[in-house]
Design an enzyme around this catalytic site. Structure first.
Site, mmCIF file in Angstrom:
data_model
loop_
_atom_site.group_PDB
_atom_site.id
_atom_site.type_symbol
_atom_site.label_atom_id
_atom_site.label_comp_id
_atom_site.label_asym_id
_atom_site.label_seq_id
_atom_site.Cartn_x
_atom_site.Cartn_y
_atom_site.Cartn_z
ATOM 1 N N LYS A 124 6.185 -2.377 5.851
ATOM 2 C CA LYS A 124 7.072 -2.537 4.692
ATOM 3 C C LYS A 124 6.841 -3.920 4.126
ATOM 4 O O LYS A 124 6.441 -4.835 4.855
ATOM 5 C CB LYS A 124 8.543 -2.413 5.115
ATOM 6 C CG LYS A 124 9.453 -1.993 3.984
ATOM 7 C CD LYS A 124 9.465 -0.486 3.822
ATOM 8 C CE LYS A 124 10.217 -0.022 2.622
ATOM 9 N NZ LYS A 124 10.437 1.449 2.681
ATOM 10 N N ASP A 164 9.451 1.419 -3.433
ATOM 11 C CA ASP A 164 10.750 1.493 -2.753
ATOM 12 C C ASP A 164 11.752 0.975 -3.800
ATOM 13 O O ASP A 164 11.453 1.038 -5.009
ATOM 14 C CB ASP A 164 10.748 0.648 -1.459
ATOM 15 C CG ASP A 164 11.954 0.940 -0.575
ATOM 16 O OD1 ASP A 164 11.960 1.972 0.107
ATOM 17 O OD2 ASP A 164 12.934 0.152 -0.578
#
Ligand code: NDP
Ligand code: 2IT
Length: 445
Positions: A124, A164
Site C-alpha cells: 500500500k 484507493d
C-alpha cells in the site's frame, strides 16, 4: 513466541500506530489455533516476519501549486509481503494518511490478495496530500512529483500500485504516464488504468459489484436475497456508488449514501433519477449537502454517519476505516440489520465486530468482501501480460467466480457451528495459510 507475545512486542517496538495494531491483533487472534498446531512457524519466527513489512519507502514530495507556491507533502510505499506474487495494492491520497494507516492497509492487503487465488503479494502507498479542492493541473503535478520518487521501486513484476481513497482513473493515468516516461517502458505497472492504455473493463465497478456478489453468497446461506432489502451504504466514492448501482439493479433499496460532510437518507430507497443525479454530482467533485437542493424530499444530516439515522436490513460501510463503532453496531442490530458486508477496509471498530459476531449475523470483513477490486486488478495484470483485452462479460464472470470462491473458503475455515460461519476467522485463516506456507517454503528472507 505465542501470538499474544508477538502482539505485545509489536506494540512496544512500533508505538503510536493504533490502526496497524488493530489490524494485526484481529488476524493474530483468528489464527492462534492454526499457529499453535504448527510448531515450525514458531521455529522460523514466521508470525513476526509476516507482521513486519518487508520494507517501507518514505519520501518528501515537493510540487508547485497554481499560485507558484512550493508545497511539500510526505509520500510512502509499504511493500509488505511478496511470498505469493509481486507486491500489489492501492495508493491513497488523503490528509489523514500516515504510517500507521498505510501499514494496516498493506498488512490487510496481503491476506486479501491471498484470498483472491491470484499471484499477488501485499502493498500500500500514499500521501497526506488532500486532492479535494485542487485543480486538475495541481493533481497532475503532484502525481508526477510523487512518481519521480517512487518509480524506481515499482514495476510490472516488482510492485504494481492502483487506486484507493482519493486516487481514481485520473490520478492513475497521471502516475502511469510519468512512470512510463521515467522507466522508458510500457508495461502493466499500474492497474485501474484508462481503457485506451491497458485498463480492464469492469475494474471501476469491481469492488462494489464484487461486494454485492459476496453478499449474495452470504444471504443464500440463510435462504435470503437482495431483492426488496433495505441497504444502508456509507461513502459516495468509487466503492459506494458501484455498490449502490448493483444493489439497485438486483432489486434492493439503497437507503443512504454519505461523504465526509454528512449523510443523505432515503428511508424507502433512492429512485433511479435521484441515484443518477448523485452519481453525476460525485463524478465532478460535488458534495452530498447539494443533493436536497435538487431533491428537497431527501434529507441531509451534516456531520452524521448513516448507521443511527435509518432502519436497514443490510449495511455496507464503504467510506473509510473505523467509521462504524460499537454504538452504531447496537443501533443497526436493534433496527433489525442482519447482514454487514464491508466495502471499505476495516470500517468496523473491534467493538462493532464483536457485537456483530456475538449476535451471529452475517458479517463479512473487508478483506473478503471488497477483494473483488484487487482481484480485477489481478485480471488487468493478466490481460496486460497477454497483451489482450477481455470483454466486460468475461471479466464480470471471472469476478463473480472469484467472490464465490472466497465465500466458499470463508465457510470452509470459518464454520464454528452448524448454524454460524465466522467470516472473520474464515478469511484470516484461509488468507494466512497460503502466505505462511509459501514463506516456509522459501526460507528465512
Ligand atoms: P473514494 O475516494 O472514491 O471515496 C471515498 C469516500 O469515502 C468518499 O465519499 C469520501 O468522502 C469518504 N471518506 C473518505 N474518508 C473519509 C473520512 N475520514 N470520513 C468520512 N468519509 C470519508 O475511495 P474508494 O471508494 O476507492 O474507497 C473507499 C473505501 O474502500 C476505502 O476504505 C478503500 O480502502 C476501500 N477499497 C477501495 C477499493 C478500490 O478499488 N477503490 C478496493 C477495496 C477497498 P469525501 O469525498 O468527503 O472525502
Ligand atoms: O484496498 C484495496 O484492495 C484497493 N484499494 C485495491 C488495490 C488494487 O491493487 O487494486
Amino acid at each position: 513466541m505465542k501470538t499474544a507475545e508477538v502482539m505485545a512486542d509489536l506494540k512496544k517496538r512500533f508505538p503510536n500506530e493504533p490502526e496497524y495494531h488493530q489490524a494485526v491483533e484481529e488476524v493474530l487472534t483468528s489464527i492462534e489455533e492454526v499457529y499453535n498446531r504448527n510448531p515450525q512457524y514458531e521455529e522460523y519466527n514466521l508470525i513476526e516476519r509476516l507482521c513486519i513489512p518487508d520494507r517501507i519507502f518514505a519520501f518528501r514530495v515537493s510540487w508547485l501549486d497554481d499560485h507558484g507556491k512550493v508545497r511539500n507533502n510526505m509520500g510512502y510505499r509499504i511493500q509488505h509481503n511478496n511470498a505469493i506474487g509481486p507486491y500489489k495494492g492501492g495508493i491513497r491520497f488523503h490528509s489523514s494518511v500516515n504510517l500507521s494507516i498505510l501499514k494496516f492497509l498493506a498488512f490487510e492487503q496481503t491476506f486479501k490478495n491471498s484470498l483472491t487465488t491470484l499471484a499477488m503479494g501485499g502493498a500500500k502507498g500514499g500521501s497526506d496530500f488532500q486532492p479535494r479542492g485542487k485543480s486538475d493541473k495541481e493533481i497532475m503535478r503532484f502525481c508526477q512529483a510523487f512518481i519521480s520518487e517512487l518509480w524506481r521501486q515499482i514495476g510490472p513484476d516488482t510492485d504494481v500500485p492502483a487506486g484507493d481513497i482519493g486516487v481514481g482513473a485520473r490520478e492513475v493515468g497521471y502516475m502511469f504516464g510519468y512512470y512510463k516516461k521515467m522507466a522508458q517502458e510500457f508495461t502493466g505497472t499500474f492497474t485501474g488504468k484508462g481503457m485506451t492504455f491497458g485498463g480492464s473493463l469492469m475494474r471501476p465497478e469491481a469492488t462494489g459489484y464484487g461486494n454485492c456478489y459476496f453478499l449474495e453468497c452470504m444471504l443464500k446461506t440463510r435462504g435470503e436475497k437482495i431483492e426488496g432489502k433495505k441497504v444502508a451504504i456509507s461513502g459516495a466514492g468509487n466503492v459506494a456508488l458501484y455498490t449502490a448501482q448493483k444493489i439497485m439493479a438486483l432489486g434492493g433499496k439503497v437507503v443512504s449514501l454519505s461523504d465526509s460532510g454528512g449523510t443523505v437518507i432515503a428511508p424507502e430507497g433512492f429512485s433511479q433519477e435521484q441515484f443518477d443525479y448523485i452519481f453525476e454530482l460525485k463524478s465532478y467533485g460535488g458534495r452530498m449537502y447539494e443533493v436536497p437542493e435538487q431533491f428537497p424530499e431527501l434529507k441531509y444530516y451534516p456531520g452524521e454517519r448513516p448507521w443511527k439515522l435509518v432502519k436497514c436490513d443490510i449495511a455496507m460501510p464503504s467510506a473509510t476505516q473505523n467509521e462504524l463503532d460499537g454504538s452504531d453496531a447496537e443501533a443497526l442490530l436493534a433496527g433489525g440489520c442482519f447482514a454487514v458486508s464491508e466495502g471499505a477496509n476495516m470500517p468496523s471498530t473491534p467493538e462493532a465486530v464483536k457485537k456483530f459476531i456475538d449476535a451471529k449475523i452475517l458479517y463479512a470483513p473487508g478483506k473478503a468482501a471488497n477483494a473483488g477490486g484487487v482481484a480485477t486488478s489481478g485480471l488487468e495484470m493478466a490481460q496486460n501480460s497477454q497483451k489482450l483485452s477481455w470483454t466486460a462479460e468475461e471479466v464480470d464472470n471471472k469476478l463473480r467466480g472469484i467472490m464465490e470462491n472466497i465465500h466458499a473458503k470463508c465457510v470452509e475455515y470459518g464454520r464454528v457451528s452448524p448454524d454460524f460461519v465466522n467470516y472473520v476467522k474464515g478469511a484470516n485463516i484461509a488468507g494466512f495459510m497460503k502466505v505462511a506456507n509459501a514463506m516456509m517454503a522459501q526460507g528465512v528472507l
